[in-house]
Motif scaffolding. Structure first.
Motif, PDB file in Angstrom:
ATOM      1  N   ALA A  22       0.852  -1.180   0.000  1.00  0.00           N
ATOM      2  CA  ALA A  22       0.000   0.000   0.000  1.00  0.00           C
ATOM      3  C   ALA A  22       0.891   1.235   0.000  1.00  0.00           C
ATOM      4  CB  ALA A  22      -0.920  -0.004   1.225  1.00  0.00           C
ATOM      5  N   ALA A  23       0.289   2.394  -0.199  1.00  0.00           N
ATOM      6  CA  ALA A  23       1.074   3.626  -0.283  1.00  0.00           C
ATOM      7  C   ALA A  23       1.895   3.882   0.981  1.00  0.00           C
ATOM      8  CB  ALA A  23       0.152   4.812  -0.561  1.00  0.00           C
ATOM      9  N   ASP A  24       1.391   3.431   2.152  1.00  0.00           N
ATOM     10  CA  ASP A  24       2.104   3.687   3.406  1.00  0.00           C
ATOM     11  C   ASP A  24       3.008   2.534   3.832  1.00  0.00           C
ATOM     12  OD1 ASP A  24       0.156   1.875   4.063  1.00  0.00           O
ATOM     13  OD2 ASP A  24      -0.391   2.845   5.959  1.00  0.00           O
ATOM     14  N   SER A  25       3.160   1.510   2.964  1.00  0.00           N
ATOM     15  CA  SER A  25       4.010   0.372   3.349  1.00  0.00           C
ATOM     16  C   SER A  25       5.076   0.060   2.305  1.00  0.00           C
ATOM     17  CB  SER A  25       3.149  -0.870   3.595  1.00  0.00           C
ATOM     18  OG  SER A  25       2.513  -1.296   2.407  1.00  0.00           O
ATOM     19  N   VAL A  26       5.299   0.971   1.367  1.00  0.00           N
ATOM     20  CA  VAL A  26       6.258   0.722   0.284  1.00  0.00           C
ATOM     21  C   VAL A  26       7.652   0.447   0.841  1.00  0.00           C
ATOM     22  CG1 VAL A  26       7.492   1.794  -1.639  1.00  0.00           C
ATOM     23  CG2 VAL A  26       5.004   1.968  -1.505  1.00  0.00           C
ATOM     24  N   ILE A  27       8.157   1.339   1.676  1.00  0.00           N
ATOM     25  CA  ILE A  27       9.520   1.198   2.193  1.00  0.00           C
ATOM     26  C   ILE A  27       9.624  -0.040   3.073  1.00  0.00           C
ATOM     27  CG2 ILE A  27      11.360   2.319   3.483  1.00  0.00           C
ATOM     28  CD1 ILE A  27      10.648   3.662   0.828  1.00  0.00           C
ATOM     29  N   ALA A  28       8.607  -0.283   3.881  1.00  0.00           N
ATOM     30  CA  ALA A  28       8.629  -1.458   4.755  1.00  0.00           C
ATOM     31  C   ALA A  28       8.710  -2.749   3.953  1.00  0.00           C
ATOM     32  CB  ALA A  28       7.374  -1.466   5.644  1.00  0.00           C
ATOM     33  N   VAL A  29       7.926  -2.845   2.890  1.00  0.00           N
ATOM     34  CA  VAL A  29       7.942  -4.052   2.054  1.00  0.00           C
ATOM     35  C   VAL A  29       9.300  -4.217   1.385  1.00  0.00           C
ATOM     36  CG1 VAL A  29       6.970  -5.102  -0.034  1.00  0.00           C
ATOM     37  CG2 VAL A  29       5.453  -4.134   1.703  1.00  0.00           C
TER      38      VAL A  29
END
Length: 297
Positions: A22-29
Protein backbone atom coordinates in the motif's frame (compact mmCIF):
# COMPACT_ATOMS: atom_id res chain seq x y z
CA UNK A 1 14.04 -22.19 -20.42
CA UNK A 2 15.51 -20.99 -17.08
CA UNK A 3 16.07 -17.49 -18.54
CA UNK A 4 12.54 -17.46 -19.91
CA UNK A 5 11.36 -18.43 -16.42
CA UNK A 6 13.16 -15.35 -15.07
CA UNK A 7 11.29 -13.16 -17.57
CA UNK A 8 8.01 -14.75 -16.46
CA UNK A 9 8.61 -14.21 -12.73
CA UNK A 10 9.82 -10.66 -13.33
CA UNK A 11 6.68 -10.02 -15.33
CA UNK A 12 4.64 -11.31 -12.40
CA UNK A 13 6.59 -9.22 -9.89
CA UNK A 14 4.60 -6.06 -10.64
CA UNK A 15 1.29 -7.68 -9.79
CA UNK A 16 2.79 -9.37 -6.70
CA UNK A 17 4.22 -6.06 -5.46
CA UNK A 18 0.91 -4.32 -6.08
CA UNK A 19 -1.04 -6.98 -4.19
CA UNK A 20 1.04 -6.82 -0.99
CA UNK A 21 1.97 -3.11 -0.95
CA UNK A 22 0.00 0.00 0.00
CA UNK A 23 1.07 3.63 -0.28
CA UNK A 24 2.10 3.69 3.41
CA UNK A 25 4.01 0.37 3.35
CA UNK A 26 6.26 0.72 0.28
CA UNK A 27 9.52 1.20 2.19
CA UNK A 28 8.63 -1.46 4.75
CA UNK A 29 7.94 -4.05 2.05
CA UNK A 30 11.22 -3.21 0.30
CA UNK A 31 13.16 -3.70 3.57
CA UNK A 32 11.49 -7.08 4.11
CA UNK A 33 11.96 -8.19 0.49
CA UNK A 34 15.70 -7.64 0.40
CA UNK A 35 16.38 -8.52 4.03
CA UNK A 36 15.21 -12.06 3.26
CA UNK A 37 17.70 -12.41 0.39
CA UNK A 38 20.80 -10.60 1.61
CA UNK A 39 21.87 -13.16 4.29
CA UNK A 40 21.76 -15.95 1.70
CA UNK A 41 24.04 -13.98 -0.63
CA UNK A 42 26.40 -13.11 2.21
CA UNK A 43 26.79 -16.74 3.24
CA UNK A 44 27.14 -17.97 -0.36
CA UNK A 45 29.81 -15.46 -1.36
CA UNK A 46 31.55 -14.39 1.84
CA UNK A 47 35.02 -15.58 0.80
CA UNK A 48 34.90 -13.83 -2.58
CA UNK A 49 33.28 -10.76 -1.01
CA UNK A 50 36.32 -10.27 1.21
CA UNK A 51 38.54 -10.20 -1.89
CA UNK A 52 36.94 -7.02 -3.27
CA UNK A 53 39.18 -3.95 -3.35
CA UNK A 54 38.21 -0.59 -1.90
CA UNK A 55 37.49 0.81 -5.38
CA UNK A 56 35.26 -2.14 -6.20
CA UNK A 57 33.36 -1.75 -2.94
CA UNK A 58 32.82 1.97 -3.55
CA UNK A 59 31.72 1.35 -7.14
CA UNK A 60 29.29 -1.39 -6.18
CA UNK A 61 28.02 0.73 -3.29
CA UNK A 62 27.25 3.62 -5.65
CA UNK A 63 25.40 1.28 -7.99
CA UNK A 64 23.49 -0.03 -4.99
CA UNK A 65 22.32 3.48 -4.08
CA UNK A 66 20.99 3.90 -7.63
CA UNK A 67 19.40 0.44 -7.41
CA UNK A 68 17.65 1.48 -4.22
CA UNK A 69 16.23 4.52 -5.98
CA UNK A 70 15.00 2.34 -8.84
CA UNK A 71 13.08 0.03 -6.51
CA UNK A 72 11.57 2.94 -4.58
CA UNK A 73 10.30 4.52 -7.81
CA UNK A 74 9.06 1.19 -9.20
CA UNK A 75 7.23 0.16 -6.04
CA UNK A 76 5.60 3.54 -5.39
CA UNK A 77 4.73 3.62 -9.09
CA UNK A 78 3.06 0.21 -9.19
CA UNK A 79 0.94 1.15 -6.16
CA UNK A 80 -0.51 4.07 -8.16
CA UNK A 81 -0.89 2.43 -11.57
CA UNK A 82 -1.75 -0.98 -12.98
CA UNK A 83 0.71 -3.87 -13.04
CA UNK A 84 0.22 -3.99 -16.82
CA UNK A 85 1.20 -0.35 -17.26
CA UNK A 86 4.19 -0.74 -14.96
CA UNK A 87 5.61 -3.74 -16.81
CA UNK A 88 5.18 -2.14 -20.22
CA UNK A 89 6.44 1.35 -19.36
CA UNK A 90 9.56 0.01 -17.59
CA UNK A 91 10.49 -1.77 -20.84
CA UNK A 92 11.32 1.66 -22.30
CA UNK A 93 14.72 1.21 -20.61
CA UNK A 94 15.63 -0.79 -23.74
CA UNK A 95 15.00 2.39 -25.77
CA UNK A 96 16.40 4.95 -23.31
CA UNK A 97 19.74 3.19 -22.81
CA UNK A 98 20.95 3.22 -26.45
CA UNK A 99 19.67 6.81 -26.83
CA UNK A 100 21.62 7.92 -23.74
CA UNK A 101 24.72 6.05 -24.87
CA UNK A 102 24.50 7.66 -28.31
CA UNK A 103 24.23 11.10 -26.68
CA UNK A 104 27.27 10.46 -24.47
CA UNK A 105 29.27 9.27 -27.47
CA UNK A 106 27.93 12.10 -29.65
CA UNK A 107 26.84 9.65 -32.31
CA UNK A 108 23.41 9.92 -33.85
CA UNK A 109 21.37 6.71 -33.57
CA UNK A 110 20.14 5.08 -36.76
CA UNK A 111 16.89 6.10 -38.39
CA UNK A 112 15.46 2.66 -37.68
CA UNK A 113 16.20 3.03 -33.97
CA UNK A 114 14.66 6.51 -33.82
CA UNK A 115 11.56 5.16 -35.54
CA UNK A 116 11.37 2.33 -33.00
CA UNK A 117 11.73 4.84 -30.15
CA UNK A 118 8.92 6.94 -31.60
CA UNK A 119 6.74 3.86 -31.88
CA UNK A 120 7.36 2.99 -28.22
CA UNK A 121 6.60 6.53 -27.03
CA UNK A 122 3.37 6.55 -29.03
CA UNK A 123 2.51 3.26 -27.37
CA UNK A 124 3.00 4.75 -23.89
CA UNK A 125 0.75 7.68 -24.79
CA UNK A 126 -2.02 5.29 -25.85
CA UNK A 127 -1.44 2.93 -22.91
CA UNK A 128 -1.88 5.64 -20.29
CA UNK A 129 -5.13 7.00 -21.72
CA UNK A 130 -7.71 4.71 -20.19
CA UNK A 131 -10.64 7.14 -20.29
CA UNK A 132 -9.82 9.68 -22.95
CA UNK A 133 -6.71 11.74 -23.51
CA UNK A 134 -5.53 13.09 -20.16
CA UNK A 135 -2.18 13.59 -18.45
CA UNK A 136 -0.47 10.33 -17.43
CA UNK A 137 -1.14 9.35 -13.83
CA UNK A 138 1.32 9.70 -10.95
CA UNK A 139 2.11 5.99 -11.03
CA UNK A 140 2.86 6.05 -14.75
CA UNK A 141 5.27 8.96 -14.27
CA UNK A 142 7.01 7.21 -11.36
CA UNK A 143 7.52 4.08 -13.47
CA UNK A 144 8.86 6.27 -16.28
CA UNK A 145 11.31 7.73 -13.75
CA UNK A 146 12.31 4.18 -12.76
CA UNK A 147 13.01 3.38 -16.42
CA UNK A 148 15.27 6.44 -16.64
CA UNK A 149 16.99 5.41 -13.38
CA UNK A 150 17.55 1.92 -14.80
CA UNK A 151 19.23 3.58 -17.78
CA UNK A 152 21.54 5.50 -15.45
CA UNK A 153 22.38 2.27 -13.64
CA UNK A 154 23.26 0.47 -16.89
CA UNK A 155 25.47 3.34 -18.08
CA UNK A 156 27.25 3.62 -14.72
CA UNK A 157 27.89 -0.12 -14.65
CA UNK A 158 29.36 -0.02 -18.15
CA UNK A 159 31.55 3.01 -17.43
CA UNK A 160 33.01 2.01 -14.05
CA UNK A 161 36.36 0.28 -14.61
CA UNK A 162 36.42 -0.78 -10.95
CA UNK A 163 33.44 -3.12 -11.30
CA UNK A 164 34.11 -4.63 -14.72
CA UNK A 165 36.34 -7.51 -13.64
CA UNK A 166 35.02 -8.07 -10.13
CA UNK A 167 33.14 -11.18 -9.04
CA UNK A 168 29.46 -10.87 -10.05
CA UNK A 169 28.08 -12.46 -6.87
CA UNK A 170 30.14 -10.16 -4.64
CA UNK A 171 29.16 -7.04 -6.57
CA UNK A 172 25.48 -7.94 -6.43
CA UNK A 173 25.70 -8.59 -2.68
CA UNK A 174 27.24 -5.16 -2.09
CA UNK A 175 24.66 -3.50 -4.34
CA UNK A 176 21.75 -5.15 -2.54
CA UNK A 177 23.32 -4.26 0.81
CA UNK A 178 23.55 -0.60 -0.22
CA UNK A 179 19.95 -0.70 -1.45
CA UNK A 180 18.79 -2.14 1.90
CA UNK A 181 20.68 0.68 3.64
CA UNK A 182 18.73 3.20 1.53
CA UNK A 183 15.44 1.54 2.49
CA UNK A 184 16.41 1.37 6.17
CA UNK A 185 17.29 5.09 6.26
CA UNK A 186 14.02 5.97 4.54
CA UNK A 187 12.07 3.74 6.94
CA UNK A 188 13.58 5.64 9.89
CA UNK A 189 12.42 9.02 8.59
CA UNK A 190 9.22 10.53 10.03
CA UNK A 191 6.22 10.11 7.75
CA UNK A 192 7.69 7.16 5.83
CA UNK A 193 4.72 4.95 6.70
CA UNK A 194 4.55 1.61 8.45
CA UNK A 195 7.69 0.12 9.97
CA UNK A 196 8.94 -3.21 8.56
CA UNK A 197 7.92 -4.89 11.84
CA UNK A 198 4.38 -3.49 11.68
CA UNK A 199 4.04 -4.47 8.02
CA UNK A 200 5.26 -8.00 8.75
CA UNK A 201 2.86 -8.35 11.67
CA UNK A 202 -0.07 -7.29 9.46
CA UNK A 203 0.77 -9.78 6.69
CA UNK A 204 -1.53 -12.71 6.13
CA UNK A 205 -0.56 -15.99 4.40
CA UNK A 206 -1.18 -14.57 0.92
CA UNK A 207 0.98 -11.52 1.68
CA UNK A 208 3.83 -13.69 2.93
CA UNK A 209 3.53 -15.86 -0.17
CA UNK A 210 3.82 -12.74 -2.33
CA UNK A 211 6.84 -11.50 -0.37
CA UNK A 212 8.60 -14.88 -0.65
CA UNK A 213 7.88 -14.89 -4.39
CA UNK A 214 9.44 -11.42 -4.76
CA UNK A 215 12.45 -12.32 -2.59
CA UNK A 216 13.30 -15.84 -3.68
CA UNK A 217 12.00 -16.00 -7.27
CA UNK A 218 12.32 -12.42 -8.53
CA UNK A 219 15.62 -11.64 -6.77
CA UNK A 220 17.60 -14.70 -5.69
CA UNK A 221 16.53 -17.17 -8.41
CA UNK A 222 16.68 -14.51 -11.14
CA UNK A 223 20.19 -13.43 -10.20
CA UNK A 224 21.66 -16.93 -10.13
CA UNK A 225 19.99 -17.90 -13.42
CA UNK A 226 21.43 -14.82 -15.13
CA UNK A 227 24.92 -15.64 -13.87
CA UNK A 228 24.54 -19.25 -15.02
CA UNK A 229 23.04 -18.37 -18.42
CA UNK A 230 25.46 -15.65 -19.47
CA UNK A 231 28.32 -18.14 -19.07
CA UNK A 232 26.57 -20.78 -21.21
CA UNK A 233 24.95 -18.79 -24.02
CA UNK A 234 25.30 -15.39 -25.67
CA UNK A 235 24.36 -12.13 -23.90
CA UNK A 236 22.18 -11.31 -26.91
CA UNK A 237 20.15 -14.49 -26.43
CA UNK A 238 19.74 -13.76 -22.72
CA UNK A 239 18.68 -10.18 -23.50
CA UNK A 240 16.16 -11.37 -26.09
CA UNK A 241 14.52 -13.76 -23.63
CA UNK A 242 14.50 -11.25 -20.78
CA UNK A 243 12.98 -8.75 -23.20
CA UNK A 244 9.72 -10.71 -23.04
CA UNK A 245 9.22 -9.46 -19.44
CA UNK A 246 6.65 -6.76 -20.38
CA UNK A 247 4.58 -9.34 -22.23
CA UNK A 248 4.37 -11.49 -19.07
CA UNK A 249 3.63 -8.42 -16.96
CA UNK A 250 0.66 -7.61 -19.17
CA UNK A 251 -0.49 -11.24 -19.15
CA UNK A 252 -0.33 -11.41 -15.33
CA UNK A 253 -2.12 -8.10 -14.88
CA UNK A 254 -4.95 -9.02 -17.22
CA UNK A 255 -5.35 -12.73 -16.44
CA UNK A 256 -4.67 -12.72 -12.68
CA UNK A 257 -5.19 -9.11 -11.64
CA UNK A 258 -8.41 -8.50 -13.55
CA UNK A 259 -6.98 -5.41 -15.26
CA UNK A 260 -8.55 -4.07 -18.46
CA UNK A 261 -6.74 -2.06 -21.11
CA UNK A 262 -9.48 -1.11 -23.54
CA UNK A 263 -8.92 -0.65 -27.30
CA UNK A 264 -6.50 2.28 -26.92
CA UNK A 265 -4.55 0.50 -24.18
CA UNK A 266 -4.28 -2.70 -26.21
CA UNK A 267 -3.03 -0.71 -29.20
CA UNK A 268 -0.51 1.06 -26.95
CA UNK A 269 0.72 -2.22 -25.47
CA UNK A 270 1.20 -3.65 -28.98
CA UNK A 271 3.15 -0.54 -30.06
CA UNK A 272 5.42 -0.69 -26.98
CA UNK A 273 6.20 -4.37 -27.52
CA UNK A 274 6.82 -3.84 -31.23
CA UNK A 275 8.88 -0.70 -30.68
CA UNK A 276 11.15 -2.16 -27.99
CA UNK A 277 11.70 -5.36 -30.01
CA UNK A 278 12.51 -3.33 -33.12
CA UNK A 279 14.75 -1.02 -31.09
CA UNK A 280 16.75 -3.96 -29.68
CA UNK A 281 17.35 -5.29 -33.19
CA UNK A 282 18.25 -1.84 -34.52
CA UNK A 283 20.73 -1.25 -31.69
CA UNK A 284 22.35 -4.69 -32.02
CA UNK A 285 24.44 -3.92 -35.16
CA UNK A 286 25.93 -0.83 -33.48
CA UNK A 287 26.82 -2.86 -30.39
CA UNK A 288 28.45 -5.50 -32.59
CA UNK A 289 30.52 -2.89 -34.41
CA UNK A 290 31.59 -1.39 -31.07
CA UNK A 291 32.69 -4.81 -29.76
CA UNK A 292 34.60 -5.53 -32.97
CA UNK A 293 36.39 -2.19 -32.78
CA UNK A 294 37.55 -2.82 -29.22
CA UNK A 295 37.27 -0.57 -26.16
CA UNK A 296 36.90 3.16 -26.68
CA UNK A 297 39.82 5.43 -25.92
Amino acid sequence: MPVLAVAVVWGGSYLAAKEITAADSVIAVLVLRFALVLPVLLVAGWRRLRALTGRQLRGAGLLGLVLGGIFVLETYGVVHTSATNAGLIISLTMIFTPLAEAALRRRAPSGAFLAAAGLSVAGVVLLTQGAGFTAPGTGDLLILGAALARTVNVLLTARMPAVRDADSLSLTTVQLGAAVLVFAVLAALPGSGATPWAAAAAFGPADWAGLVFLSLCCTLFAFFVQMWAVRRTSPSRVSLLLGTEPLWAAAAGIALGGEHLGPAGLAGAALILAGTAWGRRAAAPAASRKAAAGPAE
